[in-house]
Design an enzyme around this catalytic site. Sequence first.
Site, short mmCIF file in Angstrom:
data_model
loop_
_atom_site.label_atom_id
_atom_site.label_comp_id
_atom_site.label_asym_id
_atom_site.label_seq_id
_atom_site.Cartn_x
_atom_site.Cartn_y
_atom_site.Cartn_z
N GLU A 168 -3.00 34.83 21.78
CA GLU A 168 -3.07 33.90 20.70
C GLU A 168 -2.83 34.61 19.33
O GLU A 168 -2.28 34.32 18.37
CB GLU A 168 -4.43 33.18 20.75
CG GLU A 168 -4.72 32.07 19.42
CD GLU A 168 -5.86 31.46 19.63
OE1 GLU A 168 -5.98 30.43 18.75
OE2 GLU A 168 -6.91 31.62 20.41
N ALA A 208 -13.69 28.18 17.70
CA ALA A 208 -14.41 28.87 18.85
C ALA A 208 -14.19 30.57 18.62
O ALA A 208 -14.94 31.10 19.08
CB ALA A 208 -14.21 28.37 20.06
N SER A 209 -13.04 30.83 17.89
CA SER A 209 -12.69 32.30 18.20
C SER A 209 -11.89 32.78 16.85
O SER A 209 -11.50 31.82 15.93
CB SER A 209 -11.94 32.81 19.29
OG SER A 209 -10.65 32.07 19.12
#
Length: 494
Positions: A168, A208-209
Amino acid sequence: MGLSWKERVFMALLGAATISGLTVLILILVQATYVLLPADNKFGIVFDAGSSHTSLFVYQWPADKENNTGVVSQALACQVEGSGISSYTSDPAQAGESLKGCLKEALALIPKAQHQETPTFLGATAGMRLLSQKNSSQARDILAAVSRVLGQSTLDFWGAEILAGKDEGAFAWVTINYILGMLIKYSSGEWIQPAEGTLVGALDMGGASTQISFVPGVPILDQSTQVTFRLYGANYSVYTHSYLCYGRDQVLNRLLVGLVQRSPQALVHHPCYHSGYQTTVPLASLYESPCIHTMVPMNLTQNLTVLGTGNPEACVAVIQELFNFSSCKGQRDCAFDGIYQPPVQGQFYAFSNFYYTFSFLNLTSRQPLGTVNATIREFCQRPWKLVEASYPGQERWLQDYCASGLYILTLLLQGYGFSEDTWPNIKFQKQAGDMDIGWTLGYMLNLTGMIPAEAPAQWRAQSYGIWVAAVVFVVLTLVAILGAVAVQLFWRQD
């Protein structure tokens, strides 16, 4: 006996027609050249299934490519209605159904004859990474549901997968450098590669990240943080790391849980919320995330009352407790939580929640670090009633911008190692060149290297001067033939 006048004229016209016709034929055969027609466009579809929502992107590129990589442009962006697919644990089939609206838009855009050759991929990010840790069977059911819907379409479905955080971050790096023309650009009628040393870093933050990706000025010592690409005939070595549980939503949740641990009562004073703010939260909902590793209270059925105190210094103190800075033990090339990171270098683009938070706070104009600090702290100290009155219609996230702003400062300065000198190198931006910044475009660029190129079609053509001469001789041929016919039919014999 000699030929009559009629016969002589007829033969002369017939001879002229023959010579003129042969000249046209010679011009066509001898002077013809081959020209290349523009290549057909190829299409690709990528679903970005994030923790809070899913987006569909349609990309297109000329089939002939440049040095085995497509010159990709965004043709469509569509946000799927509803929340992220990880929220459909109780009804996995609905996760697939939710994609149909945007899928229909994509199918209408792409020519029907190309549907079967259009690669389609769904990449699920940190929300599904967390769900996979918490309940792997639920994660599998959701991926199976979206795979059924996409697999039943007329497209070339390549799969639905949970994207690794490393990928990602790396694909987001490809995206931003491609959009800015750092990998390839059009100049003087041809595609060229820019000079080395102009690459920028990528800072991404979802729910979330969060990811950091850049090309360091020193060799990458930890191979687990290195990703290599070959794009447009050049090789790139990128440092990248994804911090799961350090996305905006998970940090806010972890922050509140940390305050709950300090206060055994059902009343919590929150320094990151504005003074006068009050809310009630089901205690059980705070402990559902795999990011929470603290002891679960005995009575999860009770509700928690949260009161804001508007204290930015105390807020920073509890935010810092979310990081493990001592784990680096004096190591120079270390960020936090014991993670290797070479020193930041060059320009950086910060997008997603980095941008959304700083855009709300009007801090996207490259303000000095001192101004940014003062602005966020002043906002945190405003009474809740004043904040509500100043931002009507933005109630959903309004109470969280103080915490988000201070968290971003802590992450960038104490975590990633930016300083007052390097702070001006960070640009907070949502788009570049009218294209969305994220991992999907980088993924599609990399994917084009696996799709065979198609050579442009050839066509025979003449130069303009030869074409004009051929037209003139065609006309002369027709005139001579018509003249010969007229002589034969209408000229009376003596």
